[in-house]
Design an enzyme around this catalytic site. Structure first.
Site, PDB file in Angstrom:
ATOM      1  N   GLN A 134      18.078   0.493  26.565  1.00 33.17           N
ATOM      2  CA  GLN A 134      18.985   0.089  25.496  1.00 33.17           C
ATOM      3  C   GLN A 134      20.445   0.114  25.917  1.00 33.17           C
ATOM      4  O   GLN A 134      21.314  -0.418  25.199  1.00 33.17           O
ATOM      5  CB  GLN A 134      18.804   0.995  24.285  1.00 33.17           C
ATOM      6  CG  GLN A 134      19.309   2.433  24.491  1.00 33.17           C
ATOM      7  CD  GLN A 134      18.958   3.346  23.344  1.00 33.17           C
ATOM      8  OE1 GLN A 134      17.781   3.678  23.131  1.00 33.17           O
ATOM      9  NE2 GLN A 134      19.966   3.773  22.590  1.00 33.17           N
ATOM     10  N   CYS A 140      18.105   2.106  19.618  1.00 36.43           N
ATOM     11  CA  CYS A 140      16.776   2.688  19.838  1.00 36.43           C
ATOM     12  C   CYS A 140      15.781   2.230  18.776  1.00 36.43           C
ATOM     13  O   CYS A 140      14.597   2.013  19.055  1.00 36.43           O
ATOM     14  CB  CYS A 140      16.856   4.205  19.858  1.00 36.43           C
ATOM     15  SG  CYS A 140      17.489   4.923  18.313  1.00 36.43           S
ATOM     16  N   HIS A 278      16.935   9.555  16.739  1.00 35.46           N
ATOM     17  CA  HIS A 278      16.510   8.666  17.812  1.00 35.46           C
ATOM     18  C   HIS A 278      15.102   8.168  17.504  1.00 35.46           C
ATOM     19  O   HIS A 278      14.285   8.912  16.940  1.00 35.46           O
ATOM     20  CB  HIS A 278      16.531   9.426  19.141  1.00 35.46           C
ATOM     21  CG  HIS A 278      16.289   8.577  20.343  1.00 35.46           C
ATOM     22  ND1 HIS A 278      17.037   7.467  20.642  1.00 35.46           N
ATOM     23  CD2 HIS A 278      15.364   8.684  21.345  1.00 35.46           C
ATOM     24  CE1 HIS A 278      16.601   6.935  21.779  1.00 35.46           C
ATOM     25  NE2 HIS A 278      15.584   7.641  22.221  1.00 35.46           N
ATOM     26  N   ASN A 299      10.332   6.133  25.873  1.00 35.02           N
ATOM     27  CA  ASN A 299      11.733   6.075  25.493  1.00 35.02           C
ATOM     28  C   ASN A 299      12.317   4.719  25.899  1.00 35.02           C
ATOM     29  O   ASN A 299      11.629   3.891  26.501  1.00 35.02           O
ATOM     30  CB  ASN A 299      12.500   7.226  26.165  1.00 35.02           C
ATOM     31  CG  ASN A 299      13.782   7.585  25.427  1.00 35.02           C
ATOM     32  OD1 ASN A 299      14.176   6.930  24.473  1.00 35.02           O
ATOM     33  ND2 ASN A 299      14.435   8.637  25.881  1.00 35.02           N
TER      34      ASN A 299
END
Length: 332
Positions: A134, A140, A278, A299
């Site tokens: 990102q 996110c 997040h 992630n």
């Protein structure tokens, strides 16, 4: 006696100088590896001081890890020249829980959790795209929504597709979704948009830019559509495991304030809060011989962070880090 004291002082000076040189060398290696440049000597000195403090924290933690007192290992990564406050500002997001229930079509809450496999990894089935990055945009939430949707598209059609996070960043700001682009947002609102809009563009047509821009959606370049947004019964890790095993990768939001130093192992932090900042994707679960039950979490900080872009987070520990509180997936 004075001679002994003098020798001890000299040894201490040599050791301190040696440690200083070692830390400076580690900082130079860090800059080279992560392509770090600073605006002037003053800024570089400031970043060196922050790096040294972070390295002390990492080394102290890892001594406990080696002694079997911690379930995960810390390490130097691209965030090691940032304070915790800077880290939160750069890559984490402000999420208002009041906005997290909007647009849910169904609640997933199975009556039975028997016969679930002991471990699941959707990567083994080819249903997971490579880890994305990102950048310095707090998007996110878009990567979390897209990550889950890409996998469910594959599970349904057996066709791999890369979808556009930038489409979501640009087109869900303001009414009626109220995401904030590079300043934050919710995966639920991103998926509501895909459902209501009749689709999302491919990443090849609408590539990621890492900054807010005008909405340029094109109905002739749709990569996937969804018919509904499903929420997992909030806070229920058993229901979440059932959804991961039986439905596919799940979009979740967590408290990621401790992610800054993570390198490997199972992140088990009882002090992890229920305030989320997040959003990520759960691609599976399992049990580690050291860290115990874990969630396999993808992630969006690139493949050089954590375990090749992944983190394993504690599972069946009272919904640690709120991992089961805001879990959703799209019905393709």
């Amino acid at each position: 006696m004075k001679a002994v004291i003098l020798v001890l002082v000299l040894v201490a000076v040599v050791q301190a100088t040696s440690l200083k040189d070692i830390l400076k060398a580690e900082f130079n290696a860090f800059k080279l590896k992560h392509h770090k440049t600073y605006q002037d000597a003053s800024e570089e000195f400031k970043r060196l001081q922050i790096f040294v403090e972070n390295k002390k924290l990492i080394d102290t933690h890892n001594k406990r890890y080696v002694a079997g007192e911690e379930s995960y290992e810390m390490g130097v990564n691209k965030f090691s020249d940032m304070t915790p406050e800077e880290f939160k500002t750069l890559v984490l997001t402000n999420l208002n829980p009041a906005d997290s229930q909007e647009g849910i079509d169904y609640i997933y809450n199975p009556s039975s959790y028997v016969n679930l496999p002991s471990s699941v990894d959707w990567r083994d089935w080819g249903a997971v795209n490579p880890v994305k990055n990102q950048g310095s945009c707090a998007s996110c939430w878009a990567f979390s929504a897209v990550g889950s949707l890409e996998s469910h598209h594959f599970i349904t059609s057996y066709q791999r597709v890369s979808l556009s996070e930038q489409n979501l960043v640009d087109c869900t700001r303001g009414y009626p979704y109220y995401n904030q682009g590079c300043s934050g947002g919710w995966p639920i609102e991103a998926l509501n948009y895909v459902r209501d809009n009749g689709g999302i563009n491919t990443a090849s047509y609408y590539p990621y830019e890492g900054q807010d821009n005008t909405c340029r959606y094109n109905k002739n370049n749709i990569g996937s559509k969804i018919s509904a947004v499903i929420q997992i019964a909030s806070g229920n890790e058993a229901a979440l495991a059932s959804a991961v095993a039986n439905k596919g990768p799940i979009s979740v939001c967590v408290d990621a304030s401790l992610f800054q130093y993570y390198q490997s192992g199972v992140l088990n932090e009882p002090l992890c809060s229920q305030s989320v900042d997040h959003c990520v994707v759960i691609d599976g679960y399992g049990t580690d011989s050291v860290g115990g039950d874990y969630w396999l979490v993808r992630n969006s900080w690139g493949e050089y962070w954590g375990e090749n872009g992944y983190i394993r987070m504690a599972r069946n520990r009272n919904n640690q880090c709120a991992i089961a509180s805001y879990a959703i997936y799209p019905l393709v």
